[in-house]
Design a protein around this motif. Structure first.
Motif, PDB file in Angstrom:
ATOM      1  N   TYR A  34       0.828  -1.206   0.000  1.00 28.57           N
ATOM      2  CA  TYR A  34       0.000   0.000   0.000  1.00 28.57           C
ATOM      3  C   TYR A  34       0.859   1.252   0.000  1.00 28.57           C
ATOM      4  O   TYR A  34       1.916   1.288   0.626  1.00 28.57           O
ATOM      5  N   ARG A  35       0.378   2.293  -0.695  1.00 28.26           N
ATOM      6  CA  ARG A  35       1.056   3.582  -0.753  1.00 28.26           C
ATOM      7  C   ARG A  35       0.038   4.696  -0.544  1.00 28.26           C
ATOM      8  O   ARG A  35      -1.138   4.552  -0.866  1.00 28.26           O
ATOM      9  N   THR A  36       0.512   5.837  -0.068  1.00 26.66           N
ATOM     10  CA  THR A  36      -0.370   6.970   0.204  1.00 26.66           C
ATOM     11  C   THR A  36      -0.403   7.923  -0.992  1.00 26.66           C
ATOM     12  O   THR A  36       0.431   7.841  -1.904  1.00 26.66           O
ATOM     13  N   THR A  71      -8.325   0.007  -1.191  1.00 27.05           N
ATOM     14  CA  THR A  71      -7.858   0.908  -0.142  1.00 27.05           C
ATOM     15  C   THR A  71      -7.921   0.256   1.225  1.00 27.05           C
ATOM     16  O   THR A  71      -8.636  -0.713   1.436  1.00 27.05           O
ATOM     17  N   HIS A  79      -4.631   4.455   2.382  1.00 28.62           N
ATOM     18  CA  HIS A  79      -3.554   3.880   1.581  1.00 28.62           C
ATOM     19  C   HIS A  79      -4.182   3.124   0.413  1.00 28.62           C
ATOM     20  O   HIS A  79      -5.265   2.544   0.548  1.00 28.62           O
ATOM     21  N   GLY A  98       4.298  -0.427   4.724  1.00 25.47           N
ATOM     22  CA  GLY A  98       3.134  -0.647   3.860  1.00 25.47           C
ATOM     23  C   GLY A  98       3.174  -1.912   3.034  1.00 25.47           C
ATOM     24  O   GLY A  98       2.242  -2.198   2.296  1.00 25.47           O
TER      25      GLY A  98
END
Length: 139
Positions: A34-36, A71, A79, A98
């Protein structure tokens, strides 16, 4: 889902596949977990000077809405990651970096028995902690 599948889905839904949209897809396809939105903006700033938060958020929410990205909420922030719905599974998510690890176990059999009189419409099962690399960095 790979980039080509995502592009096809965008086209099917009537959306243009601009260079910026393709670059966003590449960012998530290459990400390990996961990334923001902040991560994405930092990545895009080198190619698109002055890229707006609105543009990034609008595309992230579009991709989520049509099923390209999934998400989760982590440390109070949303994220995103490429949707990997080729089969039913769940994730361990590292709270520090993440990264995700697929979990092949699903607790729904027990839950469905416990809620036999209820109409379950969906579920999400995630486990949070630290991956081996982040856990090692703490010691």
């Amino acid at each position: 889902m790979d980039i080509n599948e995502a592009i096809e889905l965008l086209k099917e839904k009537g959306y243009k596949t601009t260079g910026k949209r393709k670059e966003i897809l590449s960012f998530f396809a290459d990400a390990d977990g996961y990334r923001t939105a902040k991560d994405l903006i930092q990545y895009l700033e080198s190619s698109y000077d002055g890229i707006s938060f609105d543009t990034v958020y609008r595309n992230l929410h579009l991709y989520n809405e049509i099923g390209i990205l999934e998400t989760t909420e982590l440390n109070g922030e949303k994220h995103f990651r490429i949707n990997c719905t080729h089969h039913h599974h769940h994730h361990f998510i590292c709270k520090d970096c993440g990264k995700t690890k697929e979990i092949k176990v699903c607790p729904m059999d027990e839950v469905e028995q416990a809620l036999a009189d209820y109409a379950i419409e969906g579920h999400k099962f995630e486990i949070y902690g630290r991956c081996p690399g982040c856990k090692l960095a703490l010691t």
